[in-house]
Design an enzyme around this catalytic site. Structure first.
Site, PDB file in Angstrom:
ATOM      1  N   GLU A 110       0.835  -1.209   0.000  1.00 18.11           N
ATOM      2  CA  GLU A 110       0.000   0.000   0.000  1.00 18.11           C
ATOM      3  C   GLU A 110       0.868   1.257   0.000  1.00 18.11           C
ATOM      4  OE1 GLU A 110      -1.274   2.995   2.919  1.00 18.11           O
ATOM      5  OE2 GLU A 110      -1.870   1.053   3.777  1.00 18.11           O
ATOM      6  N   HIS A 111       1.949   1.258   0.774  1.00 17.02           N
ATOM      7  CA  HIS A 111       2.851   2.412   0.825  1.00 17.02           C
ATOM      8  C   HIS A 111       3.592   2.606  -0.489  1.00 17.02           C
ATOM      9  CE1 HIS A 111       3.479   4.105   5.032  1.00 17.02           C
ATOM     10  NE2 HIS A 111       2.466   3.260   5.179  1.00 17.02           N
TER      11      HIS A 111
END
Length: 412
Positions: free
Chosen positions: A49-50
């Site tokens: 996600e990052h």
């Protein structure tokens, strides 16, 4: 008006058209989070996600931020136990541009090694921040005490050593398993037309492929009665209790929501009145419910002076067992219904909340969220039904605990 389309490859799109607002929130949701990870994978859903924001085939990390800022939009993402979501909120004029950028980071991220290495340090600081936030740490440890260190008990951030180790190959292998059409929902809410959304999805997701057969595995949901202690040199003691509750599709979820509200959902709740107002044993005390596809749990949290730990714990047990043995009053039930109705109705005025509600419900249950249906189920809930759930679940016979503080010992 809500419309849904399922593509031949399994990708689902849901659109809630709202004419009277000026904003649109769009999200791409994948049915994966820390609950699906092995121990060696723990934290990779959050890691991906990052790093999805760290550059695509045609945009640098700065380009993504710059283009979003230039149209006055907001972009973000989150990872939970069972969902990873990337989303943008924008005004009506910039819907397609926003979706094109969102699609690009979702489908075309390239994960440059130098960007992965920089982001590791950011994630490690996020892990450190949780370690330095004792109430968050308490709840994390409580989930592990209740579910074990796998499934819904696994932490979202994962251990530091995993964040330091994840490679590009790990990311691509994990994406291949879970970032597939049958495990993805695209959700829109706001001033946008269904036909317009479908045209954009056809355009930007035309090449989205995955395994032809995808069957998400069930999350391990063993329930444990462990007691976890974390020795930390801090002034307060933070402790929590966890008991079984209703899963997301259970008919008992509405009764459980009411009971959670009555127990610790506000300043008029039993815990707040008993633990804080009458006895002055805690500054912060509350309860909340987490409902998943295969399981549910009620968490109770309190932050107290080290000298009042036992008194506060005994007081909470007294309130829990009181709910189980004696039930609630009609006045309490009606108040809880109105509290939940109020929060449900208010959230329905937010395009962000609606995008989340419609998308997550479709992703996890293949059902369509309906505000009126939710409110009606609350309205017809009877005192007898709620008290039956209280008798079955709201007691300390099956319970896990966690405690964080200086020189702490198990609560039991």
């Amino acid at each position: 008006m809500v419309k849904v389309k399922t593509y031949p490859n399994g990708l689902r799109v849901i659109v809630k058209e709202i004419e009277y607002v000026q904003s649109v929130t769009m999200g791409i949701m994948v049915g994966v989070g820390s609950a699906f990870e092995t121990q060696s994978e723990n934290g990779i859903s959050h890691f991906i996600e990052h790093v999805n924001f760290k550059g695509t085939e045609k945009r640098t990390a700065f380009d993504i931020s710059d283009e979003i800022d230039s149209i006055g939009a907001q972009i973000n993402a989150f990872t939970s136990k069972d969902v990873t979501c990337y989303y943008v909120k924008c005004i009506r004029d910039h819907v397609e541009k926003s979706f094109e950028i969102l699609s690009d980071i979702f489908l075309n991220s390239v994960y440059p090694k130098e960007e992965l290495d920089k982001e590791r340090t950011v994630i490690i600081e996020e892990i450190n921040m949780t370690e330095d936030t004792p109430d968050d740490l308490c709840i994390d440890k409580l989930a592990t005490a209740f579910f074990g260190d796998r499934g819904y008990g696994a932490t979202i951030l994962g251990p530091m050593e995993n964040a330091l180790r994840f490679s590009r190959d790990d990311i691509f292998n994990y994406r291949k398993k879970y970032y597939v059409p049958k495990n993805t929902v695209i959700s829109f809410a706001g001033k946008v037309k269904y036909e317009e959304v479908i045209d954009m999805v056809d355009k930007y997701f035309a090449d989205y492929q995955g395994e032809s057969i995808y069957v998400p595995h069930l999350v391990e949901t063993n329930v444990y009665t462990n007691d976890v202690c974390v020795d930390k040199s801090i002034e307060q003691v933070h402790f929590g209790l966890a008991i079984p509750s209703a899963e997301i599709s259970s008919d008992k979820r509405y009764a459980s929501l009411c009971l959670s509200s009555i127990l610790g959902g506000g300043m008029s709740s039993r815990l707040f009145q008993s633990v804080r107002e009458k006895r002055g044993l805690a500054y912060s005390v509350y309860s909340f419910m987490s409902s998943y596809k295969e399981a549910g749990v009620l968490y109770i949290y309190a932050g107290v002076n080290p000298k009042t730990v036992k008194s506060a714990y005994d007081c909470i047990l007294e309130e829990l067992n009181g709910l189980s043995n004696n039930g609630i009053t009609l006045k309490e039930l009606n108040r809880a219904k109105e509290q939940i109705k109020g929060s449900t109705a208010l959230s329905s005025e937010s395009t962000s909340s609606l995008m989340m509600s419609y998308g997550k419900r479709l992703l996890l249950t293949n059902d369509i969220f309906d505000v009126e249906k939710e409110l009606n189920k609350l309205s017809v809930l009877t005192l007898e039904e709620v008290n039956q759930v209280a008798k079955e679940r709201f007691n300390s016979s099956v319970m896990a605990t966690s405690i964080v503080g200086k020189g702490v010992k198990p609560l039991r």
